[in-house]
Design a protein around this motif. Structure first.
Motif, PDB file in Angstrom:
ATOM      1  N   GLU A 117      26.597  30.609  43.795  1.00 50.45           N
ATOM      2  CA  GLU A 117      27.747  30.849  42.922  1.00 50.45           C
ATOM      3  C   GLU A 117      28.685  31.871  43.556  1.00 50.45           C
ATOM      4  OE1 GLU A 117      28.749  32.163  38.314  1.00 50.45           O
ATOM      5  OE2 GLU A 117      26.667  32.000  38.996  1.00 50.45           O
ATOM      6  N   ARG A 118      28.119  32.931  44.129  1.00 51.39           N
ATOM      7  CA  ARG A 118      28.949  33.931  44.804  1.00 51.39           C
ATOM      8  C   ARG A 118      29.662  33.342  46.014  1.00 51.39           C
ATOM      9  NH1 ARG A 118      26.753  40.065  45.348  1.00 51.39           N
ATOM     10  NH2 ARG A 118      27.108  40.650  43.184  1.00 51.39           N
ATOM     11  N   ALA A 119      29.022  32.380  46.646  1.00 49.99           N
ATOM     12  CA  ALA A 119      29.589  31.782  47.852  1.00 49.99           C
ATOM     13  C   ALA A 119      30.525  30.622  47.536  1.00 49.99           C
ATOM     14  CB  ALA A 119      28.465  31.301  48.770  1.00 49.99           C
ATOM     15  N   ASP A 120      30.814  30.408  46.258  1.00 50.93           N
ATOM     16  CA  ASP A 120      31.746  29.355  45.829  1.00 50.93           C
ATOM     17  C   ASP A 120      31.308  27.982  46.329  1.00 50.93           C
ATOM     18  OD1 ASP A 120      33.915  28.365  44.470  1.00 50.93           O
ATOM     19  OD2 ASP A 120      35.318  28.666  46.133  1.00 50.93           O
ATOM     20  N   GLY A 121      29.993  27.748  46.296  1.00 52.38           N
ATOM     21  CA  GLY A 121      29.482  26.436  46.663  1.00 52.38           C
ATOM     22  C   GLY A 121      29.244  26.225  48.144  1.00 52.38           C
ATOM     23  N   ASP A 122      29.556  27.197  48.983  1.00 50.99           N
ATOM     24  CA  ASP A 122      29.320  27.089  50.424  1.00 50.99           C
ATOM     25  C   ASP A 122      27.836  27.349  50.682  1.00 50.99           C
ATOM     26  OD1 ASP A 122      29.005  27.569  53.188  1.00 50.99           O
ATOM     27  OD2 ASP A 122      31.052  28.309  53.381  1.00 50.99           O
ATOM     28  N   VAL A 123      27.069  26.289  50.946  1.00 52.18           N
ATOM     29  CA  VAL A 123      25.616  26.437  51.047  1.00 52.18           C
ATOM     30  C   VAL A 123      25.206  27.282  52.244  1.00 52.18           C
ATOM     31  CG1 VAL A 123      25.079  24.314  49.800  1.00 52.18           C
ATOM     32  CG2 VAL A 123      25.417  24.226  52.284  1.00 52.18           C
ATOM     33  N   TYR A 124      25.990  27.259  53.310  1.00 51.63           N
ATOM     34  CA  TYR A 124      25.625  28.024  54.499  1.00 51.63           C
ATOM     35  C   TYR A 124      25.922  29.513  54.313  1.00 51.63           C
ATOM     36  CZ  TYR A 124      25.122  23.415  56.480  1.00 51.63           C
ATOM     37  OH  TYR A 124      24.720  22.125  56.691  1.00 51.63           O
ATOM     38  N   LEU A 125      27.016  29.820  53.615  1.00 51.14           N
ATOM     39  CA  LEU A 125      27.288  31.213  53.298  1.00 51.14           C
ATOM     40  C   LEU A 125      26.258  31.730  52.291  1.00 51.14           C
ATOM     41  CD1 LEU A 125      29.014  33.716  53.588  1.00 51.14           C
ATOM     42  CD2 LEU A 125      30.583  32.772  51.873  1.00 51.14           C
ATOM     43  N   TYR A 274      35.547  36.548  50.045  1.00 49.03           N
ATOM     44  CA  TYR A 274      35.194  37.867  49.527  1.00 49.03           C
ATOM     45  C   TYR A 274      35.559  37.979  48.048  1.00 49.03           C
ATOM     46  CZ  TYR A 274      34.878  42.860  48.858  1.00 49.03           C
ATOM     47  OH  TYR A 274      34.535  44.081  48.369  1.00 49.03           O
ATOM     48  N   ILE A 275      36.747  37.508  47.708  1.00 51.65           N
ATOM     49  CA  ILE A 275      37.191  37.592  46.317  1.00 51.65           C
ATOM     50  C   ILE A 275      36.253  36.809  45.406  1.00 51.65           C
ATOM     51  CG2 ILE A 275      39.020  36.897  44.721  1.00 51.65           C
ATOM     52  CD1 ILE A 275      40.993  37.523  47.068  1.00 51.65           C
ATOM     53  N   LYS A 276      35.858  35.624  45.838  1.00 57.84           N
ATOM     54  CA  LYS A 276      34.942  34.819  45.033  1.00 57.84           C
ATOM     55  C   LYS A 276      33.610  35.530  44.858  1.00 57.84           C
ATOM     56  CE  LYS A 276      33.325  31.311  42.816  1.00 57.84           C
ATOM     57  NZ  LYS A 276      33.802  30.984  41.462  1.00 57.84           N
ATOM     58  N   ALA A 277      33.179  36.245  45.883  1.00 58.06           N
ATOM     59  CA  ALA A 277      31.866  36.887  45.839  1.00 58.06           C
ATOM     60  C   ALA A 277      31.840  38.136  44.965  1.00 58.06           C
ATOM     61  CB  ALA A 277      31.407  37.242  47.257  1.00 58.06           C
ATOM     62  N   VAL A 278      32.976  38.863  44.879  1.00 61.18           N
ATOM     63  CA  VAL A 278      32.930  40.160  44.185  1.00 61.18           C
ATOM     64  C   VAL A 278      33.648  40.190  42.846  1.00 61.18           C
ATOM     65  CG1 VAL A 278      32.743  41.360  46.396  1.00 61.18           C
ATOM     66  CG2 VAL A 278      34.996  41.101  45.324  1.00 61.18           C
ATOM     67  N   ALA A 279      34.602  39.293  42.633  1.00 61.72           N
ATOM     68  CA  ALA A 279      35.369  39.336  41.378  1.00 61.72           C
ATOM     69  C   ALA A 279      34.472  39.010  40.190  1.00 61.72           C
ATOM     70  CB  ALA A 279      36.535  38.363  41.444  1.00 61.72           C
ATOM     71  N   LYS A 280      34.560  39.824  39.170  1.00 63.58           N
ATOM     72  CA  LYS A 280      33.712  39.648  37.989  1.00 63.58           C
ATOM     73  C   LYS A 280      34.380  38.809  36.908  1.00 63.58           C
ATOM     74  CE  LYS A 280      31.165  43.994  38.605  1.00 63.58           C
ATOM     75  NZ  LYS A 280      31.784  44.335  39.898  1.00 63.58           N
ATOM     76  N   THR A 281      35.694  38.693  36.944  1.00 70.82           N
ATOM     77  CA  THR A 281      36.421  37.905  35.955  1.00 70.82           C
ATOM     78  C   THR A 281      37.505  37.099  36.648  1.00 70.82           C
ATOM     79  OG1 THR A 281      38.100  39.604  35.538  1.00 70.82           O
ATOM     80  CG2 THR A 281      36.060  39.709  34.215  1.00 70.82           C
ATOM     81  N   ASP A 282      38.026  36.105  35.948  1.00 73.69           N
ATOM     82  CA  ASP A 282      39.127  35.309  36.502  1.00 73.69           C
ATOM     83  C   ASP A 282      40.354  36.193  36.720  1.00 73.69           C
ATOM     84  OD1 ASP A 282      37.560  33.059  36.425  1.00 73.69           O
ATOM     85  OD2 ASP A 282      38.384  32.310  34.533  1.00 73.69           O
TER      86      ASP A 282
END
Length: 302
Positions: A117-125, A274-282
């Motif tokens: 989820e933090r990686a926005d669906g990037d399985v390798y990340l 980075y934003i996808k990984a750390v942002a807590k809200t939209d």
């Protein structure tokens, strides 16, 4: 389709009759071979022998056939073929998954899923995150992270990622430096990376995220960013108006005019991940995205 197979022969096979059993096996042999070959080809992406896997899968398929035979309750040969095809295919998918998972356990898959989820669906990340971001005791080894990723992808995934190495790179040992430099250059508010009230664990997690995201970029983008900021003791050639593109190009064996686009693309990729990984809200994600976009519009191409 084998026209010699009849519903009566299928019923005879279900009653352990020799004639029916032989007829069913003869009729299903071609289908077993086709499904087993397909499963064996999936295993070759893991460096395993096609021939060895094929023979093992043919045996597994035959076992699945006769285990499922008593359960068939259809009223035609066509229905029988469809039932057996699905049954054998599912069994072989399970066998491929077991072989490719290399011992993936339920806990490892849960950790991987939370990182996905933090990686926005990037399985390798997510695989990289799983090795460094969770608290001590929850982090996965490289082998467990890979097994969890392969389990998540399922039996059809290809185990190929040219820009990801087996072990995560360590670019720096301090958050203040690498993360701050990247954050300020992207226009990300400083308190979202190293606020004074952050716990040491939160700092460590964000440092791990930065490392993993850098490691997920292409080699060229990663090298340009590392040398733009002097990350991990690398020679620092600057960013934006003050950048020495000629000097960096000479060091990296690149053409100077290729440095700015590589830096710009790399910084945009880094910012998005980075934003996808750390942002807590939209709302927070949008705020960070707007700040990064405004900063990168000019700076990334200098």
């Amino acid at each position: 389709m084998n026209e010699t197979l009849t519903l009566d022969l299928i019923r005879d096979a279900q009653a352990n009759g020799l004639e029916g059993t032989s007829a069913v096996l003869e009729a299903m042999t071609g289908r077993i071979e086709k499904l087993s070959d397909a499963a064996a080809r999936r295993m070759t992406t893991n460096g395993m022998s096609f021939e060895d896997c094929r023979e093992d899968f043919r045996q597994d398929a035959a076992v699945a056939l006769f285990e499922a035979l008593p359960r068939f309750e259809g009223d035609s040969v066509d229905v029988f073929y469809g039932f057996m095809w699905r049954t054998i295919e599912d069994r072989l998918k399970d066998k491929v998954r077991e072989a490719r998972n290399q011992g993936a356990d339920e806990d490892a898959v849960k950790v991987f899923a939370s990182m996905l989820e933090r990686a926005d669906g990037d399985v390798y990340l997510a695989e990289k995150f799983a090795q460094t971001v969770p608290p001590k005791g929850r982090r996965l080894s490289a082998d467990r992270a890979q097994a969890a990723r392969m389990s998540w992808q399922g039996t059809l995934a290809l185990d190929y990622r040219p820009n990801i190495t087996d072990e995560p790179k360590v670019y720096d040992k301090t958050v203040n430096g690498m993360a701050d430099a990247l954050a300020s250059s992207l226009g990300i508010p400083e308190d979202l990376i190293t606020a004074d009230d952050l716990t040491s664990e939160e700092r460590r997690q964000k440092h791990a995220i930065v490392n993993a995201i850098l490691d997920s970029l292409s080699p060229q983008q990663r090298s340009v960013i590392v040398h733009s900021f002097g990350i991990g003791g690398a020679s620092e050639f600057g960013y934006g108006d003050a950048s020495d593109n000629e000097g960096m190009a000479a060091l990296l064996g690149m053409v100077a005019k290729h440095i700015p686009p590589a830096r710009s693309k790399g910084m945009r990729n880094f910012a998005a991940k980075y934003i996808k990984a750390v942002a807590k809200t939209d709302e927070e994600a949008q705020e960070l995205a707007d700040a990064a976009a405004a900063n990168l519009t000019n700076g990334g191409r200098k």
